[in-house]
Motif scaffolding. Sequence first.
Motif, short mmCIF file in Angstrom:
data_model
loop_
_atom_site.label_atom_id
_atom_site.label_comp_id
_atom_site.label_asym_id
_atom_site.label_seq_id
_atom_site.Cartn_x
_atom_site.Cartn_y
_atom_site.Cartn_z
N VAL A 8 1.18 -0.94 0.00
CA VAL A 8 0.34 0.33 -0.13
C VAL A 8 0.82 1.39 -0.47
O VAL A 8 1.56 1.07 0.85
CB VAL A 8 -0.89 -0.38 1.37
CG1 VAL A 8 -1.86 1.47 1.47
CG2 VAL A 8 -1.83 -1.30 0.92
N GLU A 9 0.75 2.52 -0.91
CA GLU A 9 1.66 2.80 -0.80
C GLU A 9 0.70 4.43 -0.68
O GLU A 9 1.53 5.44 -0.32
CB GLU A 9 1.75 4.02 -2.81
CG GLU A 9 2.75 1.97 -3.07
CD GLU A 9 3.47 2.95 -4.39
OE1 GLU A 9 3.08 3.56 -5.13
OE2 GLU A 9 4.96 2.84 -4.41
N ASP A 10 -0.82 4.29 -1.27
CA ASP A 10 -1.66 5.72 -0.74
C ASP A 10 -3.26 5.58 -0.35
O ASP A 10 -3.45 4.04 -1.00
CB ASP A 10 -0.92 6.60 -1.69
CG ASP A 10 -1.73 8.22 -1.23
OD1 ASP A 10 -2.11 8.16 0.22
OD2 ASP A 10 -1.35 9.40 -1.73
N VAL A 11 -3.40 6.17 -0.12
CA VAL A 11 -4.83 6.23 0.31
C VAL A 11 -5.97 7.14 0.29
O VAL A 11 -5.07 8.13 0.36
CB VAL A 11 -5.20 5.60 2.05
CG1 VAL A 11 -4.73 4.20 2.05
CG2 VAL A 11 -5.03 6.86 2.94
N VAL A 23 -11.88 5.95 4.36
CA VAL A 23 -11.62 5.15 3.43
C VAL A 23 -11.92 4.60 2.06
O VAL A 23 -12.65 3.88 2.22
CB VAL A 23 -9.86 4.28 4.01
CG1 VAL A 23 -9.43 3.74 2.47
CG2 VAL A 23 -9.01 4.24 5.38
N SER A 24 -11.62 5.20 1.30
CA SER A 24 -12.37 4.79 -0.43
C SER A 24 -11.80 4.06 -1.20
O SER A 24 -12.39 3.53 -1.91
CB SER A 24 -13.42 6.26 -0.52
OG SER A 24 -12.04 7.36 -1.23
N ARG A 25 -10.27 4.36 -1.54
CA ARG A 25 -9.68 4.17 -2.01
C ARG A 25 -8.51 3.88 -1.66
O ARG A 25 -7.92 4.09 -1.21
CB ARG A 25 -9.76 4.75 -3.43
CG ARG A 25 -10.98 4.57 -4.37
CD ARG A 25 -10.89 5.44 -5.27
NE ARG A 25 -10.36 7.59 -5.53
CZ ARG A 25 -11.40 8.05 -4.83
NH1 ARG A 25 -12.30 7.63 -4.85
NH2 ARG A 25 -11.17 9.13 -4.80
N VAL A 26 -7.79 3.10 -2.09
CA VAL A 26 -6.31 2.65 -2.32
C VAL A 26 -5.41 2.42 -3.28
O VAL A 26 -5.39 2.06 -4.14
CB VAL A 26 -6.02 1.16 -1.24
CG1 VAL A 26 -4.59 0.78 -0.62
CG2 VAL A 26 -7.27 0.61 -0.01
N LEU A 42 -1.34 0.60 -9.19
CA LEU A 42 -2.98 1.03 -9.45
C LEU A 42 -3.98 1.30 -8.83
O LEU A 42 -3.06 0.92 -7.45
CB LEU A 42 -3.56 -0.46 -10.21
CG LEU A 42 -4.17 -2.42 -9.18
CD1 LEU A 42 -4.71 -2.94 -9.52
CD2 LEU A 42 -2.48 -2.97 -8.66
N THR A 43 -4.71 1.72 -8.32
CA THR A 43 -5.64 2.68 -7.88
C THR A 43 -6.75 1.26 -7.52
O THR A 43 -7.43 0.74 -8.85
CB THR A 43 -5.90 3.87 -7.60
OG1 THR A 43 -4.60 5.00 -7.67
CG2 THR A 43 -6.85 3.95 -6.68
N VAL A 44 -7.60 1.00 -6.08
CA VAL A 44 -8.53 0.14 -6.20
C VAL A 44 -9.45 0.47 -5.25
O VAL A 44 -8.81 1.38 -4.33
CB VAL A 44 -8.09 -1.41 -5.64
CG1 VAL A 44 -7.68 -2.41 -6.90
CG2 VAL A 44 -7.42 -1.19 -4.72
#
Length: 313
Positions: A8-11, A23-26, A42-44
């Motif tokens: 995980v790099e960012d949220v 939290v909505s996306r990671v 990628l962002t999920v």
Amino acid sequence: EDSSAVIVEDVAMEQGRTRDWLVSRVHVMRKPNGLRRRGATLTVDWNEVSGLTLAEQDQGVENLLATISSMRAADLATFLQDISLKRRVEIVRGLEDERLADVLEEMGEEDRVAILAELEGERAADVLGEMDPDDAADLLREVGTEKAELLLDLMEPEDAEDVRRLMRYEDYSAGGMMTTEPIVLTADSTVAEALATLRRAEISPALASQVFVCRPPVETPTGRFIGIAHFQRLLREPPATLVGSVVDTDIEPLSPEASLNEVTSYLAAYNMVAVPIVDEHDRLLGAVSVDDVLDHLLPEDWRNKPRTTNGGE
């Protein structure tokens, strides 16, 4: 897309209807292969990520249940609508039956049907038994005839009888909106007994504003309906005074077939917060309170709209 491990790099966070940040996306990076220093990124959606709390899953749910324990049922209902289905199911399964029943009564149709579907048959029946009969009847109307009958068969016979009786009426009629559990006493009860009954914590403010006075039996359908003893009048009387001596007999009850418009007009005309509903033999069947009326007057999606407690913005 698959179950591969990622970093995980960012949220990303968004503010929900309760004004809490969720939290909505990671943004994640796959582990690099071979000589590559960085893997693909990628962002999920948050709902697509699992395993972040796997090591302390049970403890995490317990901590969350402790955090939400003091929330009002309406606020908890909104909170549950804003979180992932997986986390929602975990919380729902950890709530006590009575607490979950209160929350379901505050939820919109689609959400509470979805939650009921996640419960085992016996647990679902127990929760329905803890709900107000009119709310349980509304919910069972929404799940389909076959499933409703199955759940009714699993409920305690006394609870199921009240719900079945309500389901015979149209949803927007007085019979469909009423509760079968108003406060009912006989005329020879004392003011002290009436006030002690009104003080019970589980009684809603609308129903606690008056006592319906009837001949025995006092369970609905009761004996002949006599009248109403208003809360303010009870407060002005000595404790030993009989309720029958302060009863208001001038107010005419309504039939279970009365329309929503008739009930609304009645409450407005008499400045009442609950209306007695009787059958053709003048037996009290239940009462429709002002909160039941508002529930049917407001748009169907009103529970899904943001709530404000400071007058709005």
